[in-house]
Scaffold this active site. Structure first.
Site, short mmCIF file in Angstrom:
data_model
loop_
_atom_site.label_atom_id
_atom_site.label_comp_id
_atom_site.label_asym_id
_atom_site.label_seq_id
_atom_site.Cartn_x
_atom_site.Cartn_y
_atom_site.Cartn_z
N CYS A 61 4.26 2.39 -10.64
CA CYS A 61 5.08 2.93 -9.56
C CYS A 61 6.41 2.20 -9.45
O CYS A 61 7.43 2.79 -9.08
CB CYS A 61 4.32 2.88 -8.24
SG CYS A 61 3.67 1.25 -7.85
N HIS A 115 2.21 -0.83 -3.56
CA HIS A 115 2.74 0.41 -4.13
C HIS A 115 4.24 0.50 -3.85
O HIS A 115 4.70 0.18 -2.74
CB HIS A 115 2.01 1.61 -3.52
CG HIS A 115 2.54 2.93 -4.00
ND1 HIS A 115 2.47 3.31 -5.32
CD2 HIS A 115 3.17 3.95 -3.34
CE1 HIS A 115 3.02 4.52 -5.45
NE2 HIS A 115 3.45 4.92 -4.27
#
Length: 1362
Positions: free
Chosen positions: A183, A486
């Protein structure tokens, strides 16, 4: 004809309505999985069963508001299934739908990775997923649709009851697939893509394939990715080609890195790749700024300085040691340039004053880059907890940032200034110096603005401070902790000013409110970002662009693409179309398991992949080639039939359907089928037998009672409604036997035999199924007259079902070899009875065997007589084979294990040898599952165990022939004398819980009366030499044994006596598992029921245990060594033996095997629980009376420096260790003997030992397992020092048994203060020390892999690196 209105106001015949009402209906529940907003909503349709698939698609499209043909329907409860044909006229009932109120779950999915098109409310026309290629908005901007995600303006169509999320087709942007933990990469790539200047410059660069491999070219793969992001119709695209160009393998996808670190490494890699090109200075032009690192003397004003370049500005969130964070980016920028005063011991040596003076040190910005990158330093290290942490404090940042207050306006060319132009040197401020281009290193003038191009310094245009305004366009957000989380990016499009969230595959519109929610902190409602980590979701990197209309670029439109980019776009489109066509082929390909009984290679298995439109004859030809039958069997002698591999059942054949498409024969394209296909072959003169649905398959074995053999099976097919009489006639035709005298026995399940004797009973009633196994016999003997369970037929079948084939490796011995041995079958239970010598040359072979056996027996008898006067309670037979001179060599444990091609030779033929007997079926057998000893032999230096020869058995540790000895920690708690036994010891109460006969697994071969336990009725046993074809073991040492698995281990050993050459009490049986691991089988009264065909057994010479004896593993306790637990040897302890007696027997073995010459008064035995030392065993303790002992017991032997002080069970032995805070050192272990459990006594003994005054003595109990090691950085604070208790056996100490670890210290001793460097160095040493001892390092973070981009295509292989 009466007409009535239908639902759509059209008139239809009344009869048609009535017929429709009577028709079965199909309940369909459709889940729309194309977006996050619709995934929780379901559409329900109740349709007539005759509805076609095309009509189903139309009804779903109407109800969902989609354009027909722009979506797919797949089964919801069957994974990886192909989609339903949207143009098919097949009815629902024929397509696998279940009528009658049963729920049929479907998923509505994207078609070819593209979102469904939403139908226009007025015209019903398609709302395209994008505009024409000539329209710039198709690629870079959102489609004209109102509403946003995460705010109150969600789009809601008045015609439908659901809200649609703004997906790719509506935003115009494409997402990136997260490979696993990439990510952070996706966020940076999307930011660079949305930067017009970077994207346009990348498009202007042209790749020369002749100069570089496109796979390893980072700029080319980025260029491809950007083209796909701009032109692809997919919702999301892969980044694997980009990461492959980085030199990364698949493991890198599972490594999460810092996005700012990736940015620096990627920019450096691009600069290296762009050397000698127009883009060589692109990174510096866009991202590089310049600052001054200076020190100014406060006495004379002299200033020393140097210029440095930077690519980003790291901003501190919370100053070191402060509890309050900076509230805004502006405040953090001000702190960044705030000078510090060097005074006191930190004074600066002034070159002009020639002495140390107070000075001011700081940083000044000389100019800012065009693209300003700010890193918010949210990751820090907490020196209190020694852990990495994330700072989630609130820090605001403006949409427009004025940088003019932070620019330096002083005249840097004053005569009191010394210029230092070492731009490559590392500055003392917190900025980055990434060894970028030093274009500014020779420029000593000061820019009061920003450099806008790469022209010479005389041509630079200086912007006034009032024009240093930057606009925010990218916020890279991190959600999670310092251990992981994330990343996603919030990016503003410069084409329309709209903010978008780029979260891996998902792209959606967001608002300014959503941006403000990334400030951090926990104030206010989290709203759109509500989650378990809501407070940890905050901005990490900010990217601003200078507001300058003369330089601000726009995204390059498609019609303005350079020629090489246009070619690349066309190439990618063709590739996408090819991929789409391939998916279409895959979607229409049937994949099914294929089997074939190859005439040469036996049963083969493969997977047949055939298009659904291919005919059966074409599929047969494909299978023919796949199974490599060319030249072996003609094609016209092959056919495909429906097959059930699990039941070995031929379900049906396809006569007359050679031209039928495979899709129809197989029931459509499915991800998996409930059946298989078999490519059946025949000889040219044979004819294929038709297989009809409903038939059952029967394998018929013909039994010959006279020769006592069972023939190979013959396959016949029957119907379940056939009677037994009809079935016998069918078998008679197939086998040629007489139906009138035929006996048919059905094996319903394993060894469940049922005689079929009722003539009119059907096969179904008898329990026949798809595939069945029967035994038939039609002799006219008297065996028909007796009860079935008493008949010879039953006994033969029973033996057939229970006989297993074992491969037995014998120890080498002389004279005689296995090659000269034939069957030596016992004829009775008496071990002295002669063997049958009716077979060929068995007499001469037996003579050789008897000579070998007698030689070994005589030697054994002499030694037994010599030791008959020894104490019966002791392990007297400690040297049974000390003087055997026969050449005994180690079995080759590296050789492969015996494997046979036919796992059940006796399925086809079992022959009873002369002299063998079959037991009475009524004889009871041990039914419990045999459990081998939990330990494994590891001392296989000789087939006659050297340890056994000295009564130290070594069958208890893992033996791996390839990797050497592997010691197994037993972990058994012997439940011997503990604190509770101290109070009960004088009550005379026994606490033994393991006995040799019950739980210990060391059954004696003799009962209490001295009678052999193996003297029971013998079961089937047959042995023969192992041929080279049967085994890769040396056939001179290998036996193939066919034996009834209901035989006990004791009887099995007695049967092996003639082949081993010694009595069964003088050899051991080891079961061989995978990787040549061996476990000794010691439970003599258990059967071989846990063994199966072709299991391997190794025989080793050595005395078996007698009743009341236990195998014991002895370990040496070395409290002050890095490895405190050292294995010494295996020995045997006996019930009733005292500790002193066991020590007397143990000391000679230690001297012989371990070279330890010890005195009996200077050694002690103590309890061992894993690696923890426990109760000290006193000399007068008796095994099984005072000390519980079990099979494979483990015990510590401790060498004492002085005579034993432990004389009573009321005493307590404690291991103590001094902690010195002033030197940060731990002393060695010292034992303290306490007469009671008093804390005061412990302190007094410690005071005497260490000379620490009693009032200053502090102690704490160690944690964990021995040696309770702990870091010197943690021990002073982490242990519970000086607990407020008066006795040791209460909470929180619970010191109730010997072996507890106690740390102590002087309370007046101050803790040594360490500098950061010293602490860091000590931390490394402690981490290394504790890792070596296997202790937990609580402050050690998980090992992270360095982020690298390899310019040569991949990392160099380092064989020494893990």
């Amino acid at each position: 004809m009466e007409m009535v209105p239908s639902e759509d106001n059209q008139f239809v015949p009344k009869e048609q309505i009535q017929n429709a009402a009577d028709e079965l209906r199909v309940l369909c529940i459709i889940q729309d999985t194309t977006s996050a907003k619709t995934v929780n909503e379901k559409l329900t349709l109740n349709l007539p069963a005759s509805t076609t698939l095309s009509k189903l698609h139309e009804d779903v499209a109407h109800k969902a508001g989609y354009v027909p043909g722009t979506f797919e329907l797949v089964w919801g409860n069957i994974p990886d299934t192909p989609s339903l044909e949207h143009t098919s006229d097949m009815s629902l009932i024929n397509s696998g739908f279940e009528p009658g109120g049963k729920r049929n779950y479907l998923h509505l999915t994207d078609k070819d990775g593209e979102q469904p098109h939403i139908a226009s409310e007025e015209t019903g026309a398609t709302e395209s997923s994008g505009l024409e290629d000539s329209s710039q908005e198709r690629f870079i901007g959102p489609l004209p649709r109102d509403g946003t995600v995460g705010c109150s303006g969600d789009y809601s169509s008045p015609s439908y009851s659901y809200s649609s999320i703004l997906n790719k087709s509506e935003t115009g942007y494409v997402g990136l697939v997260n490979q696993a933990m990439t990510c952070y990469l996706n966020s940076l790539l999307q930011t660079l893509f949305m930067t017009p200047e970077f994207r346009n410059a990348l498009y202007n660069w042209e790749f020369e394939e002749s100069e570089e491999d496109p796979v390893t070219s980072i700029p080319y793969q980025l260029q491809r990715l950007f083209v796909l992001l701009q032109t692809s119709k997919k919702r999301a695209i892969e980044t694997t080609d980009v990461t492959r160009s980085f030199g990364w393998d698949s493991s890198e996808a599972w490594q999460q890195h810092d996005v700012q670190e990736l940015c620096r490494v990627m920019f450096d890699a691009l600069e290296q790749k762009w050397k000698q090109t127009e883009q060589a200075d692109l990174i510096n032009q866009l991202y590089q700024g310049k600052l001054k690192d200076y020190v100014r003397c406060l006495e004379c004003g002299y200033e020393s300085w140097r210029n440095d370049t930077y690519l980003d500005i790291p901003l501190v969130i919370r100053p070191f040691g402060a509890s309050q964070a900076y509230g805004s980016v502006e405040e953090a920028l001000q702190a960044f340039i705030q000078p510090e005063t060097l005074d006191g011991p930190n004074q600066y040596f002034c070159e002009r004053c020639k002495k140390k003076c107070d000075a001011r040190k700081g940083l000044r910005f000389l100019h800012f880059p065009y693209l300003l990158t700010l890193q918010l330093k949210r990751f820090d290290f907490d020196y209190t907890t020694m852990h990495r942490i994330k700072l989630n404090d609130r820090m605001t940042f403006p949409e427009e940032l004025d940088m003019s207050p932070f620019i330096d306006v002083e005249d840097e060319k004053s005569p009191q200034t010394e210029s230092c132009t070492d731009s490559g040197a590392e500055n003392e401020g917190s900025c980055h110096s990434d060894q970028m281009s030093n274009d500014f290193s020779t420029d000593d003038c000061v820019d009061e603005g920003i450099c806008l191009d790469n022209s010479s310094s005389t041509e630079r245009v200086l912007k006034p401070k009032s024009l240093l305004t930057y606009e925010l366009f990218s916020v890279m957000v991190h959600s999670g902790s310092a251990a992981g989380g994330h990343y996603y990016a919030c990016i503003k499009s410069f084409s329309d000013g709209q903010w978008y969230s780029f979260n891996d595959q998902h792209v959606s519109k967001i608002t300014q409110d959503d941006i403000r929610k990334t400030y951090g902190g926990s104030s206010g409602s989290r709203g759109y970002y509500s989650s378990a980590f809501a407070s940890s979701t905050n901005a990490y990197m900010l990217i601003y662009r200078l507001k300058d209309p003369t330089r601000n670029a726009k995204y390059l439109a498609v019609e303005d693409f350079p020629e090489h980019i246009t070619r690349l776009v066309q190439k990618e489109k063709e590739s996408e179309e090819q991929e789409k066509r391939q998916r279409e082929i895959e979607r229409n390909t049937c994949k099914i398991k294929l089997f074939c009984m190859h005439p040469v290679k036996m049963m083969m298995e493969s997977k047949l992949e055939v298009h659904k439109d291919k005919t059966l004859s074409e599929a047969t030809e494909m299978a023919y080639k796949l199974m490599e039958l060319q030249g072996v069997v003609p094609l016209d002698c092959c056919r495909l039939v429906k097959y059930d591999e699990f039941h070995e059942y031929l379900e049906r054949s396809y006569e007359g359907e050679e031209e039928t498409p495979m899709g129809l024969l197989l029931g459509g394209v499915k991800s998996s089928y409930m059946f298989d296909l078999l490519l059946e072959t025949r000889r040219p003169e044979q004819v294929f037998q038709p297989y009809k649905p409903g038939e059952v398959m029967v394998k018929v074995h013909v039994v010959d009672l006279k020769n006592e053999t069972i023939a190979s099976p013959v396959s016949v097919r029957a119907y379940l409604n056939q009677t037994i009489t009809e079935f016998k006639q069918l078998i008679a035709q197939a086998t040629g036997l007489c139906a009138e005298t035929m006996r048919v026995v059905l094996e319903r399940c394993y060894n469940d035999l049922r005689l079929l004797y009722v003539p009119n009973k059907t096969l179904k009633a008898e329990g026949f199924f798809r595939s069945n196994k029967v035994f038939v016999e039609s002799s006219e003997t008297a065996d028909h007259q007796v009860a079935f369970t008493d008949s010879l037929l039953w006994k033969l079948l029973d033996r057939h079902g229970n006989t297993i084939r074992l491969l037995v490796l014998l120890p080498q011995q002389s004279p005689g070899t296995l090659a000269n041995r034939t069957l030596c079958q016992k004829t009775g239970s008496d071990s002295d009875m002669p063997f049958d010598d009716s077979k060929g040359n068995s007499k001469s072979v037996e003579a050789i065997l008897e000579e070998s056996t007698e030689k070994l027996k005589n030697l054994s008898l002499q030694q037994q007589q010599g030791s008959s006067n020894s104490d019966s309670q002791k392990s007297s037979d400690t040297s049974d084979f000390e003087h055997i001179e026969s050449p005994i060599q180690e079995a080759d444990s590296n050789s492969s294990l015996c494997v046979t091609a036919d796992n059940r030779e006796l399925e086809n033929r079992i022959r009873v040898t002369a002299g063998s007997t079959v037991c009475d079926p009524e004889t009871p057998f041990a039914s419990e599952e045999r459990s081998d000893s939990e330990v494994i032999n590891d001392r296989s230096t000789s087939s006659v165990d050297s340890d056994i020869l000295s009564s130290s058995h070594s069958s208890d540790t893992l033996c791996n022939a390839d990797s050497g000895t592997i010691q197994l920690a037993n972990g058994l708690d012997s439940h011997s004398i503990t604190s509770s036994r101290r109070s009960k010891a004088h009550e005379g109460k026994k606490e033994t819980w393991d006995t040799a006969e019950e739980d210990s697994g060391t059954d004696s071969e003799y009962d209490d009366n001295g009678k052999s336990k193996a003297e029971a009725q013998y079961l089937y046993f047959k042995a023969e030499p192992c041929s080279q074809d049967d085994s890769t073991w040396d056939s001179q040492k290998c036996l193939v044994v066919h034996v009834d698995k209901r035989i006990t281990l004791a009887a099995f050993k007695l049967n092996l006596e003639p082949y081993v050459g010694v009595p069964s009490t003088q050899f051991k049986v080891f079961r061989v598992y995978a990787n040549n691991q061996e476990f000794e089988s010691v439970r003599l009264n258990e059967t071989l029921s846990s063994f199966s065909d072709d299991n391997k057994i190794t025989i080793r010479l050595g005395r078996a245990l007698k009743k009341g004896e236990y195998r014991v593993k002895v370990y040496q306790l070395l409290v002050n060594e890095p490895e405190p637990c050292k294995f010494l040897l295996d020995t045997v302890f006996a019930k009733g033996m005292t500790v002193r007696q066991s020590k007397q027997e143990l000391l000679p073995q230690l001297k012989e095997q371990c070279k330890l010459d010890l005195s009996i008064d200077r050694v002690r035995l103590r309890k061992k629980t894993w690696k923890n030392p426990g109760t000290v065993f006193l000399d007068y303790h008796v095994y099984e009376e005072d000390i519980s002992i079990s099979s494979n017991w483990e015990v510590f032997l401790e060498v004492l420096s002085e005579p034993e002080k432990m004389k009573s069970m009321s005493q307590l032995a404690v291991l103590t260790r001094r902690w010195s805070p002033a030197t940060m050192r731990l002393g060695s272990f010292q034992e303290v003997i306490l007469e009671s459990s008093s804390v005061e006594e412990l302190k007094e003994k410690l005071s005497q030992l260490s000379q620490i005054p009693l009032e200053n003595m502090e102690f704490a109990k160690g944690r964990g397992t021995f040696p309770c090691d702990i870091s010197v950085l943690e021990i002073h604070q982490d242990l519970d020092w000086n607990p407020k208790v008066s006795t040791l056996n209460v909470w929180p100490l619970y010191i109730c048994d010997d072996g507890a670890v106690v740390f102590y210290r002087d309370s007046t001793e101050e803790l040594l203060e360490l500098s950061e460097d010293e602490r860091s160095e000590l931390m490394k040493k402690e981490s290394s020390r504790l890792l070596k001892t296997g202790q937990r390092v609580s402050y050690s973070p998980r090992k992270e892999k360095a982020l690298k981009i390899y310019l040569d295509g991949g990392p160099a292989k380092d064989t020494g690196q893990d």
